[in-house]
Motif scaffolding. Structure first.
Motif, PDB file in Angstrom:
ATOM      1  N   ALA A   7       3.567  15.903  -3.608  1.00 47.53           N
ATOM      2  CA  ALA A   7       4.339  15.321  -2.501  1.00 47.53           C
ATOM      3  C   ALA A   7       3.392  14.892  -1.379  1.00 47.53           C
ATOM      4  CB  ALA A   7       5.364  16.327  -1.989  1.00 47.53           C
ATOM      5  N   ASP A   8       2.436  15.740  -1.068  1.00 45.05           N
ATOM      6  CA  ASP A   8       1.439  15.429  -0.046  1.00 45.05           C
ATOM      7  C   ASP A   8       0.645  14.183  -0.454  1.00 45.05           C
ATOM      8  OD1 ASP A   8      -0.395  15.695   2.127  1.00 45.05           O
ATOM      9  OD2 ASP A   8      -1.754  16.852   0.845  1.00 45.05           O
ATOM     10  N   ALA A   9       0.219  14.143  -1.711  1.00 44.34           N
ATOM     11  CA  ALA A   9      -0.550  13.002  -2.201  1.00 44.34           C
ATOM     12  C   ALA A   9       0.289  11.724  -2.198  1.00 44.34           C
ATOM     13  CB  ALA A   9      -1.062  13.283  -3.615  1.00 44.34           C
ATOM     14  N   GLY A  10       1.564  11.843  -2.554  1.00 42.38           N
ATOM     15  CA  GLY A  10       2.451  10.681  -2.569  1.00 42.38           C
ATOM     16  C   GLY A  10       2.630  10.081  -1.189  1.00 42.38           C
ATOM     17  N   CYS A  11       2.767  10.931  -0.191  1.00 39.69           N
ATOM     18  CA  CYS A  11       2.918  10.443   1.191  1.00 39.69           C
ATOM     19  C   CYS A  11       1.643   9.746   1.660  1.00 39.69           C
ATOM     20  CB  CYS A  11       3.264  11.594   2.118  1.00 39.69           C
ATOM     21  SG  CYS A  11       4.912  12.276   1.851  1.00 39.69           S
ATOM     22  N   ALA A  12       0.498  10.335   1.337  1.00 40.38           N
ATOM     23  CA  ALA A  12      -0.778   9.734   1.725  1.00 40.38           C
ATOM     24  C   ALA A  12      -0.989   8.394   1.018  1.00 40.38           C
ATOM     25  CB  ALA A  12      -1.923  10.688   1.397  1.00 40.38           C
ATOM     26  N   LEU A  13      -0.593   8.330  -0.256  1.00 43.39           N
ATOM     27  CA  LEU A  13      -0.750   7.081  -1.004  1.00 43.39           C
ATOM     28  C   LEU A  13       0.187   6.010  -0.456  1.00 43.39           C
ATOM     29  CD1 LEU A  13      -2.414   6.003  -3.386  1.00 43.39           C
ATOM     30  CD2 LEU A  13      -0.520   6.593  -4.893  1.00 43.39           C
ATOM     31  N   ALA A  14       1.399   6.400  -0.089  1.00 47.50           N
ATOM     32  CA  ALA A  14       2.344   5.450   0.508  1.00 47.50           C
ATOM     33  C   ALA A  14       1.788   4.867   1.798  1.00 47.50           C
ATOM     34  CB  ALA A  14       3.683   6.143   0.768  1.00 47.50           C
ATOM     35  N   ASP A  15       1.151   5.703   2.613  1.00 44.04           N
ATOM     36  CA  ASP A  15       0.558   5.225   3.866  1.00 44.04           C
ATOM     37  C   ASP A  15      -0.540   4.194   3.592  1.00 44.04           C
ATOM     38  OD1 ASP A  15       2.231   6.860   5.312  1.00 44.04           O
ATOM     39  OD2 ASP A  15       0.736   8.433   5.628  1.00 44.04           O
ATOM     40  N   ALA A  16      -1.325   4.425   2.534  1.00 40.75           N
ATOM     41  CA  ALA A  16      -2.400   3.494   2.198  1.00 40.75           C
ATOM     42  C   ALA A  16      -1.865   2.181   1.641  1.00 40.75           C
ATOM     43  CB  ALA A  16      -3.347   4.144   1.184  1.00 40.75           C
ATOM     44  N   LEU A  17      -0.731   2.246   0.945  1.00 36.37           N
ATOM     45  CA  LEU A  17      -0.156   1.053   0.323  1.00 36.37           C
ATOM     46  C   LEU A  17       0.731   0.248   1.273  1.00 36.37           C
ATOM     47  CD1 LEU A  17       0.724   2.568  -3.164  1.00 36.37           C
ATOM     48  CD2 LEU A  17      -0.946   0.748  -2.731  1.00 36.37           C
ATOM     49  N   ALA A  18       1.223   0.897   2.317  1.00 33.06           N
ATOM     50  CA  ALA A  18       2.174   0.241   3.225  1.00 33.06           C
ATOM     51  C   ALA A  18       1.685  -1.106   3.764  1.00 33.06           C
ATOM     52  CB  ALA A  18       2.537   1.179   4.373  1.00 33.06           C
ATOM     53  N   PRO A  19       0.431  -1.224   4.222  1.00 31.02           N
ATOM     54  CA  PRO A  19      -0.022  -2.519   4.750  1.00 31.02           C
ATOM     55  C   PRO A  19      -0.113  -3.614   3.689  1.00 31.02           C
ATOM     56  CG  PRO A  19      -1.474  -0.719   5.447  1.00 31.02           C
ATOM     57  CD  PRO A  19      -0.596  -0.190   4.368  1.00 31.02           C
ATOM     58  N   ARG A  20      -0.135  -3.209   2.429  1.00 27.73           N
ATOM     59  CA  ARG A  20      -0.284  -4.162   1.328  1.00 27.73           C
ATOM     60  C   ARG A  20       1.051  -4.563   0.708  1.00 27.73           C
ATOM     61  NH1 ARG A  20      -4.458  -0.489   1.418  1.00 27.73           N
ATOM     62  NH2 ARG A  20      -6.541  -1.245   0.833  1.00 27.73           N
ATOM     63  N   ALA A  21       2.091  -3.802   1.007  1.00 29.98           N
ATOM     64  CA  ALA A  21       3.386  -3.997   0.344  1.00 29.98           C
ATOM     65  C   ALA A  21       4.043  -5.308   0.750  1.00 29.98           C
ATOM     66  CB  ALA A  21       4.308  -2.830   0.659  1.00 29.98           C
ATOM     67  N   LYS A  22       4.554  -6.007  -0.256  1.00 28.27           N
ATOM     68  CA  LYS A  22       5.273  -7.252  -0.024  1.00 28.27           C
ATOM     69  C   LYS A  22       6.762  -7.055  -0.309  1.00 28.27           C
ATOM     70  CE  LYS A  22       1.490 -10.487  -0.964  1.00 28.27           C
ATOM     71  NZ  LYS A  22       0.432  -9.526  -0.670  1.00 28.27           N
ATOM     72  N   LYS A  23       7.570  -7.930   0.228  1.00 31.53           N
ATOM     73  CA  LYS A  23       9.012  -7.859   0.002  1.00 31.53           C
ATOM     74  C   LYS A  23       9.307  -7.955  -1.493  1.00 31.53           C
ATOM     75  CE  LYS A  23      13.374 -10.023   1.393  1.00 31.53           C
ATOM     76  NZ  LYS A  23      14.006 -11.117   2.160  1.00 31.53           N
ATOM     77  N   GLY A  24      10.182  -7.071  -1.968  1.00 32.84           N
ATOM     78  CA  GLY A  24      10.547  -7.085  -3.380  1.00 32.84           C
ATOM     79  C   GLY A  24       9.556  -6.395  -4.283  1.00 32.84           C
ATOM     80  N   ALA A  25       8.623  -5.639  -3.710  1.00 36.65           N
ATOM     81  CA  ALA A  25       7.623  -4.937  -4.515  1.00 36.65           C
ATOM     82  C   ALA A  25       8.288  -3.929  -5.453  1.00 36.65           C
ATOM     83  CB  ALA A  25       6.620  -4.229  -3.611  1.00 36.65           C
ATOM     84  N   LEU A  26       7.617  -3.677  -6.577  1.00 40.31           N
ATOM     85  CA  LEU A  26       8.101  -2.722  -7.575  1.00 40.31           C
ATOM     86  C   LEU A  26       7.028  -1.668  -7.812  1.00 40.31           C
ATOM     87  CD1 LEU A  26      10.132  -1.861  -9.836  1.00 40.31           C
ATOM     88  CD2 LEU A  26       8.877  -3.404 -11.365  1.00 40.31           C
ATOM     89  N   VAL A  27       7.405  -0.400  -7.678  1.00 38.22           N
ATOM     90  CA  VAL A  27       6.490   0.710  -7.934  1.00 38.22           C
ATOM     91  C   VAL A  27       6.790   1.277  -9.315  1.00 38.22           C
ATOM     92  CG1 VAL A  27       5.638   2.946  -7.147  1.00 38.22           C
ATOM     93  CG2 VAL A  27       6.406   1.232  -5.468  1.00 38.22           C
ATOM     94  N   LEU A  28       5.787   1.332 -10.167  1.00 36.32           N
ATOM     95  CA  LEU A  28       5.938   1.857 -11.519  1.00 36.32           C
ATOM     96  C   LEU A  28       5.134   3.146 -11.644  1.00 36.32           C
ATOM     97  CD1 LEU A  28       5.523  -1.376 -13.700  1.00 36.32           C
ATOM     98  CD2 LEU A  28       7.653  -0.202 -13.116  1.00 36.32           C
ATOM     99  N   GLY A  29       5.813   4.245 -11.973  1.00 40.72           N
ATOM    100  CA  GLY A  29       5.149   5.528 -12.129  1.00 40.72           C
ATOM    101  C   GLY A  29       4.806   5.815 -13.573  1.00 40.72           C
TER     102      GLY A  29
END
Length: 212
Positions: A7-29
């Motif tokens: 959970a901690d890692a997921g939040c940190a990764l989301a913060d790093a990806l946020a500036p790169r995210a475009k509208k309609g983005a798809l996250v695949l786990g």
């Protein structure tokens, strides 16, 4: 760098990806652990969510040593250097590929609603795992994503060895790693809590997302 848990890692990764995210983005786990992070990343970014299921192909007599990886449709990555070093025969690779494809199909039946189509074409895709070691499964999954015609592809994880990050750069438009140490032995050493993720946990996420 050490993460408290996924959970901690997921939040940190989301913060790093946020500036790169475009509208309609798809996250695949990537199951199992990557699904936990992908769920968090998608929620925090307001992005779409789904999973992809690659499987590592193990070396003869040592299933933990990856000679490559494969997806359900046969899209694969084979490490030729490992094949040559271990004198692995092409017939073995085909047998191992068939065995792992059967396991992927079993997992798909457990994790994802039958017949549910993927919605990848034309979208920014973020391929997420909880850590990358050899890169085999991430590369096979990335090649499958590419075949679906995304607008762009980012491979993202909390940690991977530096040499693996370089290999991943050939498979994606961008690679986002929070740490890429030269001294790397296993993903788990970068987590305080790296307890196994169960099928039930993945199924609960998929059900909550309406994908199961």
């Amino acid at each position: 760098m050490k993460f408290q848990n996924r959970a901690d890692a997921g939040c940190a990764l989301a913060d790093a990806l946020a500036p790169r995210a475009k509208k309609g983005a798809l996250v695949l786990g990537i199951p199992r652990g990557g699904v936990v992070l992908a769920d968090i990343v998608a929620a925090r970014l307001g992005a779409g969510f789904d999973i992809v299921i690659p499987r590592k192909m193990g070396a003869p007599g040592n299933e933990e040593l990856a000679i490559g990886a494969v997806m359900a449709d046969g899209t694969d990555y084979v490490n030729r250097y490992v094949m040559i070093a271990l004198k692995v025969k092409p017939e073995y690779v085909e047998q191992e590929k068939s065995r792992q494809v059967a396991e992927i199909k079993r997992r798909e039946a457990v994790y994802r609603r039958a017949g549910l189509p993927y919605d990848v074409k034309g979208r920014q895709v973020m391929l997420v795992d909880d850590g990358v070691a050899t890169g085999a499964t991430a590369i096979a999954a990335a090649r499958w994503v590419r075949n679906q015609g995304p607008a762009s592809l980012i491979i993202a994880a909390p940690v991977a060895p530096a040499q693996t990050v370089e290999a991943l750069r050939h498979e994606a438009d961008e690679v986002v790693m929070l740490a890429s140490p030269a001294d790397f032995s296993a993903v788990g050493e970068f987590y305080e809590d790296f307890a196994p993720v169960t099928d039930e946990h993945v199924m609960a996420i998929m059900a909550r997302r309406g994908l199961l």
